[in-house]
Scaffold this active site. Structure first.
Site, short mmCIF file in Angstrom:
data_model
loop_
_atom_site.label_atom_id
_atom_site.label_comp_id
_atom_site.label_asym_id
_atom_site.label_seq_id
_atom_site.Cartn_x
_atom_site.Cartn_y
_atom_site.Cartn_z
CG ASP A 20 -3.55 -15.82 45.16
OD1 ASP A 20 -4.07 -16.27 46.20
OD2 ASP A 20 -2.63 -14.97 45.16
CG ASP A 179 1.02 -13.43 44.04
OD1 ASP A 179 1.86 -12.96 44.83
OD2 ASP A 179 0.01 -14.04 44.42
#
Length: 231
Positions: A20, A179
């Site tokens: 990400d 995250d």
């Protein structure tokens, strides 16, 4: 045992890694905060604070725009949506100050590349702003594949973006690093092990997010990748 000069397991290739972007590789909230407030000011709306804008990050620009409008009492899909969306996208590509890598990210990525791990980015941020942010922080050259929120018809947590990254990386072993709650759901939907970076934009306690491993310092990541794929 660890070795960053080459992948130490002779009988298998190094795993591919899909990252990400926002809240994982870079702390982009200050940049998104500044851009969002500039767009709001142009419409005559007061500024929002950093924590509030950060809470809107992770699900792509349409979600961000709807949150900004709703916060100011506007219908999220009303007549202002297109104006705010287009203004935000335009600024997103050029107003990159405030994007910063998390500590240890460049060194960890360089070690992983030296180990032979092919790497990709799969982000809900639109592709051109994602490329601009990666270029600004000096990471773009480390990724052979970069997919944004407008690269395919769907966004994360739909797994299509990650599946496309897996196809392009062409490795049997693939790990997904993120995250947030969206990232945990994306990894689950894509059927990939999830490595959770704990210092990003997550709202849920670590213990409540499904993950294969968690780390709060990027210097730990190469050894985690090695341990995970060697057992």
């Amino acid at each position: 045992m660890s070795s960053f000069g080459a992948w130490p397991l002779a009988d298998r290739a190094a795993p591919a890694l899909i990252f990400d972007l926002d809240g994982t590789l870079i702390d982009s909230a200050p940049a998104i905060h500044a851009v969002s407030n500039a767009v709001l000011a142009r419409q005559g709306f007061p500024a929002l604070d950093l924590d509030e804008v950060r809470s809107f990050v992770g699900k792509g620009v349409p979600h961000l725009v709807r949150c900004l409008l709703q916060r100011h009492g506007q219908y999220p899909d009303g007549p202002l949506y297109a104006t705010v969306h287009d203004d935000l996208i335009l600024r997103y590509e050029t107003e990159v100050e405030g994007n910063a890598v998390y500590p240890g990210v460049p060194e960890a990525l360089q070690r992983l590349a030296a180990m032979g791990c092919p790497m990709a980015v799969a982000t809900n941020k639109p592709l051109r702003p994602a490329l601009a942010a990666l270029r600004h922080v000096g990471l773009e050259h480390l990724f052979g594949t970069i997919l944004g929120g407008d690269s395919l018809p769907t966004r994360k947590p739909d797994p299509a973006m990650v599946h496309e990254a897996v196809r392009r990386l062409d490795r049997e072993d693939v790990l997904y690093i993120g995250d947030s709650e969206v990232d945990a759901e994306t990894a689950l939907n894509a059927g990939l092990p999830f490595l959770l970076f704990t210092e990003g934009y997550r709202k849920t306690p670590v213990s409540e997010l499904r993950h294969a491993a968690a780390f709060g310092d990027f210097s730990q990541l190469p050894d985690i990748v090695l341990r995970w794929t060697s057992h």
